[in-house]
Design a protein around this motif. Structure first.
Motif, short mmCIF file in Angstrom:
data_model
loop_
_atom_site.label_atom_id
_atom_site.label_comp_id
_atom_site.label_asym_id
_atom_site.label_seq_id
_atom_site.Cartn_x
_atom_site.Cartn_y
_atom_site.Cartn_z
N CYS A 40 38.66 37.79 49.86
CA CYS A 40 38.30 38.53 48.70
C CYS A 40 39.47 39.14 48.06
O CYS A 40 40.38 39.40 48.86
N ALA A 41 39.77 39.33 46.88
CA ALA A 41 40.81 40.03 46.25
C ALA A 41 40.73 41.37 46.00
O ALA A 41 39.56 41.84 45.97
N ASN A 42 41.74 42.29 45.65
CA ASN A 42 41.53 43.47 45.12
C ASN A 42 40.88 44.66 45.86
O ASN A 42 40.21 45.55 45.70
N GLY A 43 41.36 44.31 47.36
CA GLY A 43 40.57 45.07 48.48
C GLY A 43 39.19 45.03 48.52
O GLY A 43 38.50 45.88 49.08
N CYS B 248 32.53 44.22 45.63
CA CYS B 248 33.67 44.42 44.66
C CYS B 248 33.82 45.81 44.62
O CYS B 248 32.75 46.70 44.66
N PHE C 175 35.93 45.88 39.19
CA PHE C 175 36.06 44.47 39.43
C PHE C 175 34.86 43.64 39.81
O PHE C 175 33.68 44.23 40.12
N CYS D 83 36.03 38.90 43.60
CA CYS D 83 36.60 40.18 42.72
C CYS D 83 37.97 40.20 42.13
O CYS D 83 38.46 40.84 42.31
N GLN D 84 38.04 38.81 41.57
CA GLN D 84 39.26 38.56 41.00
C GLN D 84 39.66 38.95 39.62
O GLN D 84 40.58 39.11 39.00
N TYR E 149 39.28 41.77 36.49
CA TYR E 149 38.96 43.32 36.30
C TYR E 149 38.36 43.57 35.24
O TYR E 149 38.74 43.02 33.95
#
Length: 565
Positions: free
Chosen positions: A417-420, A438, A442, A447-448, A450
């Motif tokens: 997963c992206a963005n934590g 997410c 996000f 969760c890529q 925004y």
């Protein structure tokens, strides 16, 4: 075996496997023995795994030996593959700087997945053993901007397991810097040439081709894989292998001939969580209950989801936000079910029913109090203990089974997963579902994406509904309706805007300020209509694999530079 000589006599001859040599096969060949475990984020994908013994000091990045096999995620996620590579000379040259390089390609479209590099240490040993675990991602491998070498006819990429760079050469080029041309066609046009070993080409074949140069096509009966199952030919490099049908999530069986049981779950009067977990129990008097776990992600404004399961089940428990609800209790096993979950169906935690003294007791002493709970609470359907799940029978007796309440669904092998975002999966080794939870602002499968502070983007509204690599006619009804409405709005809007522009472009219409305003508004409306339609189809195409990596990157770049601003 018996070998007939010229004088008609027979001699006993030992035919040695590659790992041994000698007239009695009594000596071990110097070799590299690999134990390989592979896992993939995409459980429906099929990959070609190429293992190469490389001389790192050689200018041509010479490949001394290689092995290639097919990895089918849905069939082999728990399999450990044993492979070996022989050194080119006997005895091996200890002055060489040997290493193992592993390349992975997705078989459907020969899409490059990544490369790994493992040095061979302690070269003096007769057999070098390596245990390797690879994680295959579906993310596009980006060209590295920190590359210290010049790739003349290729792209610079970084190994996935270390800070080391390599040139990935284009077709018909080789060498460390991709500056050595190959003057003859080594593989078929639709395959990928990877290198040369002892004047033999290493070709990565498409899914339905095989052979040293990918010149042969696999023949198979029509519709052998039913219900849109994907046919995977037998791996010719593996003895006794057979074809495989990779089934859609709704079907199972050797030929995808059986439909899974469907369970529709609706949440009523409950806060909608990020995901829910379903525990399916198959009960038997002859064995312990068999348990199957499936996760489902809930999207924006979604309160209903569907589970498909191939195992017959008697009971289903739904977990939502660390609370457990009794969803299904049945005797007929092969029936599609639609059910609702309400707060009244919760399995009450034992801590709320028993005092702290009882809860501190060991498990086997605590059980004797469970029957008391069913007697004293006439309306109690079920309750849950840290170690047990109990149902209250019609006779007010407790029927309990072992159940791990505080289960950890965290992804342990990969940051998918992206963005934590938090990653959860329903099985530690062979998950059928991975979900990214997410953080605020996000969204997306990983969760890529925004979301801006105000309003919702088209990606946020439809991104969860779109299915990857699926044509429009087989997309969910929400996507089909959205596409239809988008095209109706586009066609009617563009006709209306063009006619308005023609009318208000006249000098007589612009004699007053209102005419100029309407003329400008017509042009603005036309631009907005075109950008909206372009945005929808760019979003749809970004979920399709009909495009090569470069084409997908161009679409994402066009969306970022032209549409999003």
């Amino acid at each position: 075996m018996h070998l007939r000589s010229e004088n008609d006599s027979f001699d006993n001859v030992c035919m040695c496997p590659p790992s041994y040599y000698g007239h009695l096969c009594q000596y071990q060949n110097q070799r590299i023995s690999l134990t390989l475990h592979v896992s993939s984020v995409d459980r429906h994908a099929t990959y070609a795994i190429i293992i190469m013994l490389v001389d790192d000091d050689n200018e041509q990045q010479e490949i001394n030996a290689y092995d290639q096999f097919v990895y089918i995620t849905k069939e082999s996620c728990s399999t450990k593959f044993s492979r070996y590579l022989l050194f080119p000379t006997r005895p091996k040259d200890l002055s060489k700087n040997y290493s193992i390089r592993i390349d992975a390609f997705e078989k459907n479209r020969i899409t490059y997945v990544g490369s790994w590099h493992f040095p061979i240490t302690f070269l003096f040993l007769p057999v070098n053993r390596l245990a390797i675990s690879l994680i295959l991602s579906n993310r596009i491998i980006q060209t590295s901007s920190n590359c210290l070498i010049t790739c003349n006819n290729g792209t610079c990429i970084k190994y996935l397991n270390k800070e080391k760079y390599i040139c990935r050469c284009h077709s018909q080029w080789t060498g460390i810097q991709c500056n050595i041309p190959i003057n003859r066609q080594m593989c078929s046009q639709d395959s990928f040439y990877l290198g040369l070993v002892n004047n033999e080409s290493i070709c990565v074949c498409p899914l339905h081709k095989f052979g040293s140069q990918c010149m042969f096509t696999s023949a198979y009966p029509t519709n052998i894989c039913q219900n849109n199952g994907q046919y995977i030919p037998a791996d010719v490099t593996t003895p006794d292998s057979s074809y495989t049908c990779v089934c859609p999530d709704q079907f199972f069986g050797i030929n995808c001939q059986y439909a899974k049981v469907k369970l529709d779950v609706s949440l009523i009067d409950m806060h909608i969580p990020s995901y829910i977990a379903a525990y399916f129990f198959t009960l038997s008097n002859k064995s312990d209950p068999m348990q199957t776990i499936i996760l489902r992600k809930l999207t924006l404004f979604q309160d209903t989801t569907t589970f498909h399961i191939s195992v017959p089940f008697h009971m289903a428990i739904i977990q939502s936000r660390n609370k457990y609800y009794l969803a299904v209790l049945q005797q007929s096993l092969y029936t599609n079910i639609s059910t609702v979950i309400r707060p009244s169906q919760e399995c009450i935690p034992a801590e709320q029913l028993l005092n702290s003294t009882v809860m501190k007791m060991v498990q086997y002493r605590r059980i004797i109090f469970f029957h008391i709970l069913c007697h004293t609470h006439a309306d109690l359907m079920c309750f849950i203990d840290p170690a047990y799940l109990c149902l209250c029978t019609n006779d007010h007796h407790a029927n309990c089974m072992e159940f791990k309440r505080d289960r950890n669904f965290q992804c342990s092998l990969i940051k998918n997963c992206a963005n934590g975002a938090q990653c959860v999966q329903d099985h530690p080794v062979c998950p059928s579902t991975r979900i990214c939870i997410c953080p605020a602002c996000f969204f997306g499968d990983e969760c890529q994406f925004y979301a801006k502070a105000l309003g919702s983007t088209l990606d946020e509204i439809l991104g969860y509904e779109l299915k990857r690599n699926t044509i429009l006619s087989k997309q969910p009804i929400t996507v089909i309706v959205s596409a239809t409405i988008t095209m109706i709005i586009f066609l009617t809007g563009i006709i209306n805007c063009i006619l308005s522009i023609i009318v208000f472009a006249r000098q007589t219409s612009q004699k007053v300020g209102c005419g100029i305003y309407l003329f400008t508004a017509s042009i603005t409306s036309l631009a907005i209509m075109i950008l909206f339609t372009l945005k929808f189809w760019l979003l749809f195409l970004s979920y399709q694999s009909i495009l090569e990596q470069r084409g997908l990157q161009n679409i994402l770049l066009l969306n970022c530079r032209v549409v999003e601003p």
